[in-house]
Design a protein around this motif. Sequence first.
Motif, mmCIF file in Angstrom:
data_model
loop_
_atom_site.group_PDB
_atom_site.id
_atom_site.type_symbol
_atom_site.label_atom_id
_atom_site.label_comp_id
_atom_site.label_asym_id
_atom_site.label_seq_id
_atom_site.Cartn_x
_atom_site.Cartn_y
_atom_site.Cartn_z
ATOM 1 N N GLU A 91 0.821 -1.204 0.000
ATOM 2 C CA GLU A 91 0.000 0.000 0.000
ATOM 3 C C GLU A 91 0.856 1.254 0.000
ATOM 4 O OE1 GLU A 91 -4.051 1.551 2.280
ATOM 5 O OE2 GLU A 91 -3.001 -0.258 2.940
ATOM 6 N N ALA A 105 2.171 1.733 -3.506
ATOM 7 C CA ALA A 105 1.131 2.271 -4.384
ATOM 8 C C ALA A 105 0.890 3.748 -4.110
ATOM 9 C CB ALA A 105 -0.162 1.481 -4.196
ATOM 10 N N ALA A 125 -1.013 6.334 -6.694
ATOM 11 C CA ALA A 125 -2.327 5.703 -6.807
ATOM 12 C C ALA A 125 -3.327 6.414 -5.906
ATOM 13 C CB ALA A 125 -2.238 4.229 -6.433
ATOM 14 N N THR A 126 -4.526 6.603 -6.406
ATOM 15 C CA THR A 126 -5.582 7.230 -5.631
ATOM 16 C C THR A 126 -6.121 6.232 -4.603
ATOM 17 O OG1 THR A 126 -7.295 6.502 -7.186
ATOM 18 C CG2 THR A 126 -6.211 8.616 -7.631
ATOM 19 N N LEU A 138 -9.079 5.063 -4.278
ATOM 20 C CA LEU A 138 -9.906 4.074 -4.956
ATOM 21 C C LEU A 138 -9.054 3.047 -5.684
ATOM 22 C CD1 LEU A 138 -12.705 3.087 -5.711
ATOM 23 C CD2 LEU A 138 -12.651 4.634 -7.693
ATOM 24 N N GLN A 139 -7.979 3.472 -6.309
ATOM 25 C CA GLN A 139 -7.080 2.545 -6.997
ATOM 26 C C GLN A 139 -6.364 1.633 -6.010
ATOM 27 O OE1 GLN A 139 -4.739 5.439 -9.149
ATOM 28 N NE2 GLN A 139 -5.858 5.074 -11.066
ATOM 29 N N ARG A 140 -5.969 2.178 -4.862
ATOM 30 C CA ARG A 140 -5.320 1.336 -3.851
ATOM 31 C C ARG A 140 -6.287 0.287 -3.332
ATOM 32 N NH1 ARG A 140 -3.343 6.364 -1.889
ATOM 33 N NH2 ARG A 140 -4.693 6.207 -0.060
ATOM 34 N N ARG A 154 -8.884 -0.960 -5.001
ATOM 35 C CA ARG A 154 -9.241 -1.910 -6.064
ATOM 36 C C ARG A 154 -8.099 -2.862 -6.403
ATOM 37 N NH1 ARG A 154 -11.285 -0.281 -12.218
ATOM 38 N NH2 ARG A 154 -11.468 -2.444 -12.976
ATOM 39 N N TYR A 155 -6.875 -2.356 -6.465
ATOM 40 C CA TYR A 155 -5.774 -3.172 -6.972
ATOM 41 C C TYR A 155 -4.856 -3.717 -5.883
ATOM 42 C CZ TYR A 155 -7.138 -1.165 -11.456
ATOM 43 O OH TYR A 155 -7.858 -0.787 -12.569
#
Length: 338
Positions: A234, A237, A242-243, A245-247, A249-250
Amino acid sequence: MPDQPTGERPRAGAEPAPRRGRKRGGRRPLGLRAREARLGLGLVSPTLLIVLLVVVLPFLWTILMSFQRLRLIDLQNVFDITLTLRNFRVVLGSPQLWDMVRTTLIYSIAGTALSVGMGLATALALRKTFAGRWLIRILVLVPYVIPVVSAALVWRTLLNPQFGPVNVFGVDILGWDEPIGFLSERSHRFEVLGIGFDLPVALLSVIAFEAWKTFPLAFLFILARLQGLPKDLEEAARVDGATPLQRFRYVIMPQLAGVVALLVLLRFIWTFQNFNDVYLLTGGAAGTEVVAVQVYNYLINRSDVGGAAALGLLMSIVLVTAFAFYYRYGVLKQERDA
């Protein structure tokens, strides 16, 4: 010259010494793995016995009763076996069956999704440290530990169309035209921006109660998994831009997939066969009659033990199918990926 054997030669007729590693009588001693297996079987045998007596035998008895024309007064003659398919013909031929199945699936799927979703959102919100977090975590667990009878009584009082605080607030503050029978109306018409639509308020109310009552369990499962996630991924990312939401999701969600899938399976099974919540809130009226309530009606109101057993057996088939689907696309897939 070759070395000559030393020591005394065996006398004629003497019994040869037993070979090392073999007991007298020709029995090989148990190896370590065999001894551990025997010990493990001895340790789990009490549990297996309890499962056999409490789960397997009653289930087999239910199967036996489902193929008999049996009423409550005939239970003493349950072993006077006369097999028949009459119960399944009555159950499958009932005009209300498919309405009950549809209601049960809506109740189970929506209740499961809402419960797990609320648990996930709450766990993510209470993941980081802040002042008073411990108190909020305790309060989150309150719905799960309240007895279901007390919780249902509270909800019936809150949603009462005559003196319930929800209707009083809606009529006096929000300007509702009339009180809403949240637990007694099959559907109620609402208008938003001049557009009218009907909502099954009773069914939505019992779904909301189910989600509110059970989401703390999902919260505990997911929070425990979140506490064990490695923070390096994390952080990396976040450094890469990474936003949130991206953190989620991925990075976060792929590591929560296993526990979320297990929660979905367990909640679906428990919600599908849930009887207490629906019966205490609505008694199965106003479009909330699920299959479990109908099993109760067959058994108590109709005194039809065979019909109740047949309907319960059909419920078991649905739940076994759900478990097989989870095992096929969950457990086996994880084993292949590993």
